[in-house]
Each structure stands twice: as C-alpha cells, then as structure tokens.
Design a protein around this motif. Sequence first.
Motif, mmCIF file in Angstrom:
data_model
loop_
_atom_site.group_PDB
_atom_site.id
_atom_site.type_symbol
_atom_site.label_atom_id
_atom_site.label_comp_id
_atom_site.label_asym_id
_atom_site.label_seq_id
_atom_site.Cartn_x
_atom_site.Cartn_y
_atom_site.Cartn_z
ATOM 1 N N PRO A 103 0.799 -1.225 0.000
ATOM 2 C CA PRO A 103 0.000 0.000 0.000
ATOM 3 C C PRO A 103 0.832 1.276 0.000
ATOM 4 C CG PRO A 103 0.029 -0.968 2.188
ATOM 5 C CD PRO A 103 0.731 -1.939 1.277
ATOM 6 N N TYR A 104 2.137 1.147 0.176
ATOM 7 C CA TYR A 104 2.982 2.348 0.114
ATOM 8 C C TYR A 104 3.559 2.534 -1.288
ATOM 9 C CZ TYR A 104 6.160 6.046 1.511
ATOM 10 O OH TYR A 104 6.793 7.251 1.620
ATOM 11 N N ALA A 105 4.085 1.461 -1.864
ATOM 12 C CA ALA A 105 4.689 1.555 -3.192
ATOM 13 C C ALA A 105 3.657 1.865 -4.274
ATOM 14 C CB ALA A 105 5.416 0.256 -3.537
ATOM 15 N N SER A 106 2.380 1.514 -4.035
ATOM 16 C CA SER A 106 1.354 1.719 -5.067
ATOM 17 C C SER A 106 0.731 3.112 -5.023
ATOM 18 C CB SER A 106 0.261 0.660 -4.924
ATOM 19 O OG SER A 106 -0.394 0.772 -3.678
ATOM 20 N N LEU A 107 1.125 3.927 -4.039
ATOM 21 C CA LEU A 107 0.602 5.294 -3.934
ATOM 22 C C LEU A 107 1.713 6.291 -4.217
ATOM 23 C CD1 LEU A 107 -1.483 4.926 -0.637
ATOM 24 C CD2 LEU A 107 -2.311 4.739 -2.986
ATOM 25 N N ASN A 108 1.431 7.308 -5.022
ATOM 26 C CA ASN A 108 2.425 8.324 -5.366
ATOM 27 C C ASN A 108 2.707 9.193 -4.137
ATOM 28 O OD1 ASN A 108 3.902 10.511 -6.379
ATOM 29 N ND2 ASN A 108 2.829 10.476 -8.341
ATOM 30 N N PRO A 109 3.955 9.159 -3.613
ATOM 31 C CA PRO A 109 4.248 9.913 -2.378
ATOM 32 C C PRO A 109 4.196 11.427 -2.559
ATOM 33 C CG PRO A 109 6.276 9.012 -3.317
ATOM 34 C CD PRO A 109 5.141 8.435 -4.106
ATOM 35 N N ARG A 110 4.202 11.909 -3.808
ATOM 36 C CA ARG A 110 4.178 13.350 -4.062
ATOM 37 C C ARG A 110 2.765 13.906 -4.215
ATOM 38 N NH1 ARG A 110 9.201 14.242 -8.350
ATOM 39 N NH2 ARG A 110 10.819 13.261 -7.050
ATOM 40 N N MET A 111 1.789 13.011 -4.202
ATOM 41 C CA MET A 111 0.396 13.440 -4.361
ATOM 42 C C MET A 111 -0.337 13.344 -3.031
ATOM 43 S SD MET A 111 -0.522 11.519 -7.975
ATOM 44 C CE MET A 111 -2.207 12.138 -8.053
ATOM 45 N N THR A 112 -1.225 14.304 -2.770
ATOM 46 C CA THR A 112 -2.073 14.202 -1.588
ATOM 47 C C THR A 112 -3.076 13.072 -1.803
ATOM 48 O OG1 THR A 112 -3.738 15.743 -2.435
ATOM 49 C CG2 THR A 112 -1.892 16.680 -1.151
ATOM 50 N N VAL A 113 -3.657 12.626 -0.711
ATOM 51 C CA VAL A 113 -4.663 11.565 -0.814
ATOM 52 C C VAL A 113 -5.848 12.035 -1.648
ATOM 53 C CG1 VAL A 113 -6.318 10.209 0.525
ATOM 54 C CG2 VAL A 113 -3.962 10.442 1.322
ATOM 55 N N GLY A 114 -6.218 13.300 -1.509
ATOM 56 C CA GLY A 114 -7.312 13.840 -2.315
ATOM 57 C C GLY A 114 -7.010 13.749 -3.799
ATOM 58 N N ALA A 115 -5.761 14.068 -4.178
ATOM 59 C CA ALA A 115 -5.365 13.995 -5.592
ATOM 60 C C ALA A 115 -5.340 12.552 -6.082
ATOM 61 C CB ALA A 115 -3.997 14.643 -5.776
ATOM 62 N N ILE A 116 -4.886 11.640 -5.215
ATOM 63 C CA ILE A 116 -4.822 10.222 -5.585
ATOM 64 C C ILE A 116 -6.213 9.664 -5.856
ATOM 65 C CG2 ILE A 116 -4.334 7.908 -4.653
ATOM 66 C CD1 ILE A 116 -1.907 9.168 -3.208
ATOM 67 N N VAL A 117 -7.147 9.984 -4.971
ATOM 68 C CA VAL A 117 -8.495 9.411 -5.080
ATOM 69 C C VAL A 117 -9.311 10.076 -6.180
ATOM 70 C CG1 VAL A 117 -10.638 8.986 -3.820
ATOM 71 C CG2 VAL A 117 -8.458 8.680 -2.670
ATOM 72 N N THR A 118 -9.059 11.358 -6.451
ATOM 73 C CA THR A 118 -9.823 12.030 -7.518
ATOM 74 C C THR A 118 -9.228 11.788 -8.902
ATOM 75 O OG1 THR A 118 -8.556 14.090 -7.157
ATOM 76 C CG2 THR A 118 -10.684 13.880 -6.026
ATOM 77 N N GLU A 119 -8.010 11.250 -8.965
ATOM 78 C CA GLU A 119 -7.373 11.021 -10.266
ATOM 79 C C GLU A 119 -8.234 10.180 -11.202
ATOM 80 O OE1 GLU A 119 -2.878 10.152 -11.897
ATOM 81 O OE2 GLU A 119 -3.583 8.993 -10.184
ATOM 82 N N PRO A 120 -8.852 9.070 -10.740
ATOM 83 C CA PRO A 120 -9.729 8.315 -11.658
ATOM 84 C C PRO A 120 -10.873 9.152 -12.209
ATOM 85 C CG PRO A 120 -9.257 7.032 -9.674
ATOM 86 C CD PRO A 120 -8.747 8.412 -9.430
ATOM 87 N N TYR A 121 -11.399 10.081 -11.408
ATOM 88 C CA TYR A 121 -12.476 10.948 -11.880
ATOM 89 C C TYR A 121 -11.988 11.869 -13.002
ATOM 90 C CZ TYR A 121 -14.664 9.596 -7.419
ATOM 91 O OH TYR A 121 -15.192 8.901 -6.361
ATOM 92 N N HIS A 122 -10.765 12.398 -12.856
ATOM 93 C CA HIS A 122 -10.200 13.287 -13.875
ATOM 94 C C HIS A 122 -9.924 12.522 -15.173
ATOM 95 C CE1 HIS A 122 -10.040 16.451 -10.991
ATOM 96 N NE2 HIS A 122 -9.032 15.953 -10.292
ATOM 97 N N ILE A 123 -9.315 11.353 -15.035
ATOM 98 C CA ILE A 123 -8.941 10.569 -16.227
ATOM 99 C C ILE A 123 -10.167 10.172 -17.038
ATOM 100 C CG2 ILE A 123 -7.960 8.363 -16.986
ATOM 101 C CD1 ILE A 123 -5.972 8.591 -14.664
ATOM 102 N N HIS A 124 -11.210 9.719 -16.334
ATOM 103 C CA HIS A 124 -12.408 9.221 -17.029
ATOM 104 C C HIS A 124 -13.538 10.245 -17.078
ATOM 105 C CE1 HIS A 124 -10.908 5.108 -17.534
ATOM 106 N NE2 HIS A 124 -10.375 5.237 -16.342
#
Length: 322
Positions: A103-124
């Motif tokens: 769960p650490y290697a699969s999350l971008n350490p430079r992104m906030t959790v909000g950015a990580i979770v909203t990324e699928p919404y932006h992409i699609h």
Amino acid sequence: MENGQLLSVRNLKKHFPVKGGVFSRVTGHVRAVDGIDFDLGYGKTLGLVGESGCGKSTTGKLALRLLDLTEGSVSFKGTDIFSLSTGEMRSLRKRMQIVFQDPYASLNPRMTVGAIVTEPYHIHRVGAKKDRLQMAVDLLESVGLGSEAVSRYPHEFSGGQRQRIGIARAIALNPELVVCDEPVSALDVSIQAQVINLLTDLKDKRKMAYLFISHDLSVVEKICDDVAVMYLGKIVEIGEAGAVYSNPAHPYTEALLSATPTPDPLKKGNRIKLEGDVPSPMNPPSGCVFHTRCPLKITDCEKIVPALTERSPGHNSACIVR
C-alpha cells in the motif's frame, strides 16, 4: 455474456522469454502461467492460492490486460479483452480495477490523498470538477477515513490506512471486477481482519466481484466463495470454498491446508511436509507438475498430464491417483 459469467479465462498462458549470451538470444521461457481455465460469477469472490512463484499475480495482471498473453483468452462479460483496441480497453478499465499488495509503493508519495483518489475521476471525466473533491471525501469515509485525509500525504498514514486509500482509489469508478493482489499480506494480523471485513462490506454494498490472490489460506477461507489452487503455473484444484477446505481432493491442497496455523494450541494437526523444492518454471517436470514432491506419486504421474476432473458437483482436481 459467456456462460453467464463476469470473467471467463480459457487456456491462459504466459511464457516470459529468457535471454542470454552476447547477442541476447532467447535461451528459454519461464512458464509463469501454463494453460488454466476458470470462471468468476457476478458478485462472487474467487481465491487464487499457492506458493510464491506459482503464477497467481501474473494471472491477475493478465485478467486486467496489464500484461500481454502468450496464448488463450480472457473474456469480460463475453468480450475478449485482448481483441479490443487501446481506446476500447481504456473505456473498459472503469469496470475493472486492482488493489496492489504494497500500500505504500502503489501510492504516489508526491500526491495528496485527495489527488490520488480524484485522479480516476479526472482521467475518465466522471462528475463535475467542482464536485470531485467532495466525491473523494465521501469515498474515503466509506472506507473508514475522515475528511481530513484529503490534504495529507501517504507517508502520514499507517499501513492499514494506506491500504484503505488504495481500496478507495480502486472502487472510485464503481467497477464490477476488482483484482485483489495479496491486499493484506503486508499488514499486521489485527489490521488484516479489519481490511478483510471492509472488502466484504464493500463487495456486498457495491455488488462487485473479486479475484482474490493470496498465499494465506486462512484469509481466503473468510472472504472467498470459490477457491482455485495453483502450482507451477497450473490449477490443480478448484471448487466451492467449503468443499475444498473440508474435503481437499489434491495432495498439494492437503499439504497447504495442513500447514495452516490453528488458534487452538491443544489441537494437533497432521502436518504434511513436502520433500524438495519447487521445480523451475523454465523447465517444469513432465506429466503432473507436482509429481517431484508428491507423497502419493506413482510411475504414471511422470508421464500423464492430469486433467481437471470433477470429484463432486463443482469441485474439480487434477490427480490420477485419486
């Protein structure tokens, strides 16, 4: 829809080339997955179990077309995903997602959790831009994290919390299929139970199906409807979880179950100790791939490749001795 199944895998093979010499010629192949069949129904959980290196994770990646296959087919709702164009596959990815092991290697350490979770919404392009942050907050709350998590970074969370973030990202687009690749193996035992309960609740609420990959049979027993046991790139036993656990039909499954720890210190099990090491997937044994370590081996096991044979309704194993 093929046989009314969400996911249907037929004769799936993945052979990785091994190169050597001055000219980097192909000198052999690692037979990571070597001809397997299985189905996963809507809203069901299929567990893939076996020792490290048996091909479980490779199978999960092939099911999502994260790797190219060597042979066979993977059908999602009756459509062969390897026949789709890049654009068609990109659209399909909304309906099939993955939860990674670390769960650490699969999350971008430079992104906030909000950015990580909203990324699928932006992409699609899901939801209005102004609503996406609130959608992320609602999603994080559904996996047991508070709204304050959106402004924090992955390193500020514990391992269990990071895995909840990974789960939130995976379910953001309401997928029908989620591949869980050893999702609790990096967590403490007490945290494992919490994450397993969370996955079970989310599956029931969102009507998702899981392909659950694990080497821990006690974890698989809690969450899976059906179980497929893999050894050296092949499925040696598959069936309803209760039937496989209560009446294992393959000697390898018996050995795995005998090694499962029991919480009762007074209960002494008959541990089956397998001799020798797992053969190399570059040069698997002839006949039954398990015969080099099997306590029930007969001469024919070295020559005959056993087919999965029905032992009871919906319960199949590949063994000529039983």
